[in-house]
Design a protein around this motif. Structure first.
Motif, mmCIF file in Angstrom:
data_model
loop_
_atom_site.group_PDB
_atom_site.id
_atom_site.type_symbol
_atom_site.label_atom_id
_atom_site.label_comp_id
_atom_site.label_asym_id
_atom_site.label_seq_id
_atom_site.Cartn_x
_atom_site.Cartn_y
_atom_site.Cartn_z
ATOM 1 N N ALA A 1 2.628 -22.129 -22.311
ATOM 2 C CA ALA A 1 1.891 -23.362 -22.042
ATOM 3 C C ALA A 1 2.450 -24.071 -20.808
ATOM 4 O O ALA A 1 1.702 -24.598 -19.990
ATOM 5 C CB ALA A 1 1.974 -24.280 -23.249
ATOM 6 N N LEU A 2 3.775 -24.108 -20.694
ATOM 7 C CA LEU A 2 4.406 -24.726 -19.526
ATOM 8 C C LEU A 2 5.576 -23.860 -19.067
ATOM 9 O O LEU A 2 6.319 -23.329 -19.903
ATOM 10 C CB LEU A 2 4.928 -26.130 -19.878
ATOM 11 N N ARG A 3 5.704 -23.725 -17.733
ATOM 12 C CA ARG A 3 6.796 -22.868 -17.229
ATOM 13 C C ARG A 3 7.649 -23.626 -16.216
ATOM 14 O O ARG A 3 7.117 -24.123 -15.209
ATOM 15 C CB ARG A 3 6.196 -21.626 -16.588
ATOM 16 N N ASP B 1 10.909 -25.357 -25.464
ATOM 17 C CA ASP B 1 11.694 -24.157 -25.800
ATOM 18 C C ASP B 1 12.970 -24.133 -24.975
ATOM 19 O O ASP B 1 14.012 -23.678 -25.432
ATOM 20 C CB ASP B 1 10.877 -22.883 -25.507
ATOM 21 N N SER B 2 12.854 -24.608 -23.749
ATOM 22 C CA SER B 2 14.048 -24.700 -22.906
ATOM 23 C C SER B 2 13.897 -25.881 -21.956
ATOM 24 O O SER B 2 12.796 -26.396 -21.761
ATOM 25 C CB SER B 2 14.238 -23.403 -22.128
ATOM 26 N N GLY B 3 15.011 -26.318 -21.404
ATOM 27 C CA GLY B 3 14.987 -27.455 -20.490
ATOM 28 C C GLY B 3 15.213 -28.774 -21.220
ATOM 29 O O GLY B 3 15.352 -28.793 -22.445
ATOM 30 N N LYS B 4 15.240 -29.845 -20.462
ATOM 31 C CA LYS B 4 15.503 -31.168 -21.047
ATOM 32 C C LYS B 4 14.437 -32.162 -20.605
ATOM 33 O O LYS B 4 13.935 -32.088 -19.476
ATOM 34 C CB LYS B 4 16.874 -31.665 -20.593
ATOM 35 N N THR C 1 14.446 -36.278 -25.486
ATOM 36 C CA THR C 1 13.518 -35.959 -26.593
ATOM 37 C C THR C 1 13.864 -34.663 -27.318
ATOM 38 O O THR C 1 13.563 -34.504 -28.491
ATOM 39 C CB THR C 1 12.053 -35.889 -26.111
ATOM 40 N N GLY C 2 14.502 -33.736 -26.621
ATOM 41 C CA GLY C 2 14.870 -32.468 -27.258
ATOM 42 C C GLY C 2 15.977 -32.644 -28.285
ATOM 43 O O GLY C 2 16.086 -31.868 -29.228
ATOM 44 N N GLY C 3 16.797 -33.671 -28.135
ATOM 45 C CA GLY C 3 17.942 -33.836 -29.030
ATOM 46 C C GLY C 3 17.753 -34.927 -30.065
ATOM 47 O O GLY C 3 18.712 -35.399 -30.658
ATOM 48 N N VAL D 1 11.688 -27.441 -17.777
ATOM 49 C CA VAL D 1 11.100 -27.380 -19.130
ATOM 50 C C VAL D 1 10.071 -26.257 -19.250
ATOM 51 O O VAL D 1 9.182 -26.124 -18.408
ATOM 52 C CB VAL D 1 10.437 -28.737 -19.482
ATOM 53 N N SER D 2 10.218 -25.465 -20.300
ATOM 54 C CA SER D 2 9.230 -24.431 -20.616
ATOM 55 C C SER D 2 8.815 -24.581 -22.067
ATOM 56 O O SER D 2 9.607 -24.998 -22.917
ATOM 57 C CB SER D 2 9.812 -23.035 -20.406
#
Lengths: 289, 220
Positions: B16-18, B54-57, B65-67, B7-8
């Motif tokens: 913020a997160l990488r 922005d990316s990841g699940k 939560t992304g979907g 997750v980024s």
């Protein structure tokens, strides 16, 4: 429903001053629009009654036979715009003139023969007494044998028509401007009422509330405030009508033709309700998660 | 229970997160630590879908939560109790109503609300403050009201963002005691804090964040 209603009532009580301001704003806005409608209604009512006095006088040629007169009358009756007609014979016309002249009727003694022509007075349906309709009617009548002259108050008719259309246009524009202004004013007040509650909505969202759960108390609050605005407006208008206006009428009898459309009173609470709910809906805006 | 896969998250141009990979099991109590701006709050927000990656699940229980569509987000949040850093108590409601709110959004019948709120306030030792408003409560009391609101609906997951931020040592210790009690009842807890005292000698998992990346993991 019980909990959202409780919340709405609690919130109205907790923020009574800003709610009172909203109620008064809605009431004033509705009063202004009511005033415009009231004036418009009365102008319309007055101008609608004026054509009742309007008539076309058709003078018949001397020596027109009874059967020719009958044909003329049936031709007039065929016209759909005509409401009623009255045949005035030469003798009736003279009698009428005599009664009008009263003490001066000796002047008529100088005429050996009755100089007045027989005539037909034609009245139109109120809504059909328009300059163009009457003009067409007169043109048709002029083609009929036996008619000498046709008289009608062209200027009177035109001025009624222009007062009516002018007042309708001005009224429409005025109502549109006033209503838009009022909606904007009410919306601004209701928005102010809800604006500082955005934080509360945000918290509700984070706690897992659905859109409906968040919106309902606010909509109920808007509805209650709007309804209260409508009722306040009725009370204010009724007070004005029965105190100030009734005194004005007794002092100035010319105003006695003025009527107060009762439907306006029934319409005020739903109008307030609609304003309150719409204002709240717009102020809450789209709830995004 | 909670899983982050690559997750980024970026705010405008600030990362913020990488590439976060993280897994928290059911019933765990995990500490997330790191300096201010390390990405702790963002990580929590991603769990309750206040932010989207922005990316990841991200999987929270059965949810990705992304979907999620916007109608499902409230349902996800009802499985999570949140102790906000800025409390987010409603000023115009008293303690009882603030706590009850978490039940009411879940449409718990009104006849159950009172008993459950009182039970929850008992856990945080605030039963005597039901009628008080935020303005009359101390910082520690406000924090305990927020905890009570977060646990009253018995969520599967509890997230706490700097729960002892401005509190003195004793009050902070008291709050940690409450968390341990809730955790012992089976609730998965993730606490974001820069206060080492909270997790030292707890034996719990401590994940260290630095400039948006996980830089280490240890036992407290």
């Amino acid at each position: 429903m019980q909990y959202p209603l409780k919340l709405a009532l609690q919130s109205i009580w907790n923020e009574k001053w800003i709610n009172l301001l909203s109620i008064l704003t809605i009431a004033s806005g509705l009063a202004v629009v009511s005033l415009v409608i009231f004036v418009m209604y009365n102008i319309d009512y007055f101008t609608k009654r004026l054509p009742e006095r309007f008539s076309v006088m058709i003078y018949l040629k001397d020596g027109t036979s009874e059967s020719e007169t009958g044909t003329i009358i049936s031709e007039i009756r065929k016209n759909r715009n005509v409401e009623k007609l009255k045949y005035i014979s030469k003798a009736e016309a003279l009698n009428e003139l005599r009664s009008t002249m009263k003490n001066s009727d000796y002047i008529l003694e100088g005429f050996g023969e009755n100089p007045l022509p027989a005539s037909i007075e034609v009245k139109f349906h109120k809504e059909k007494a328009k300059p163009e309709t009457v003009k067409l009617f007169v043109e048709e009548m002029n083609k009929i044998k036996g008619i000498d002259e046709i008289h009608f108050a062209d200027k009177f008719l035109r001025s009624i028509h222009s007062v009516k259309t002018g007042s309708q246009t001005i009224g429409f524009m005025l109502s549109a401007i006033m209503t838009t202004g009022m909606i904007f004013l009410c919306y601004s007040t209701v928005k102010m009422l809800f604006y500082h509650r955005r934080e509360e909505m945000e918290t509700l969202k984070l706690l897992g509330a659905t859109r409906g759960f968040i919106r309902l108390p606010f909509l109920l609050e808007g509805a209650i405030v709007g309804l209260a605005g409508g009722v306040t407006c009725i009370i204010a208008l009724a007070t004005f009508y029965y105190t100030v206006f009734s005194k004005l009428v007794s002092a100035m009898p010319a105003l006695s033709f003025v009527v107060f459309p009762p439907i306006m009173l029934y319409m005020l609470p739903p109008a307030g309700l609609l304003l309150g709910i719409t204002g709240a809906l717009i102020a809450i805006g789209r709830i995004r998660f | 229970m909670i899983q982050f896969l690559n997750v980024s998250k970026t705010y405008d141009t600030n990362l913020a997160l990488r590439d976060i990979n993280l897994s928290i099991e059911k019933g765990d109590m995990v500490f997330l630590t790191g300096p201010s701006g390390a990405g702790k709050t963002t990580l929590l927000k991603l769990i309750y879908a206040a932010e989207l990656p922005d990316s990841g699940k991200i999987y929270v229980g059965e949810w990705n939560t992304g979907g999620l569509d916007s109608d499902s987000i409230p349902l996800l949040r009802r499985n999570i109790g949140i102790v906000f850093q800025d409390f987010r108590l409603l000023l115009n409601r008293n303690v009882f109503d603030n706590v009850a709110l978490a039940l009411r959004v879940r449409k718990v019948p009104e006849n159950e609300v009172k008993a459950r709120v009182m039970d929850s306030l008992k856990i945080v030792n605030l039963r005597h403050k039901t009628d008080s408003f935020q303005g009359t409560l101390s910082g520690g009391e406000q924090q305990r009201v927020v905890i009570s609101r977060a646990i009253v609906a018995e969520p599967a997951i509890l997230l706490a963002d700097e729960p002892t931020g401005n509190l003195d040592r004793d009050t902070a210790a008291g709050i940690m005691k409450i968390f341990r009690y809730i955790n012992a009842k089976g609730t998965t807890i993730l606490i974001a804090t820069h206060n080492r005292e909270l997790f030292s000698n707890t034996g719990k998992r401590v994940i260290r964040l630095m400039a948006g990346s996980i830089t280490g993991e240890a036992k407290g």
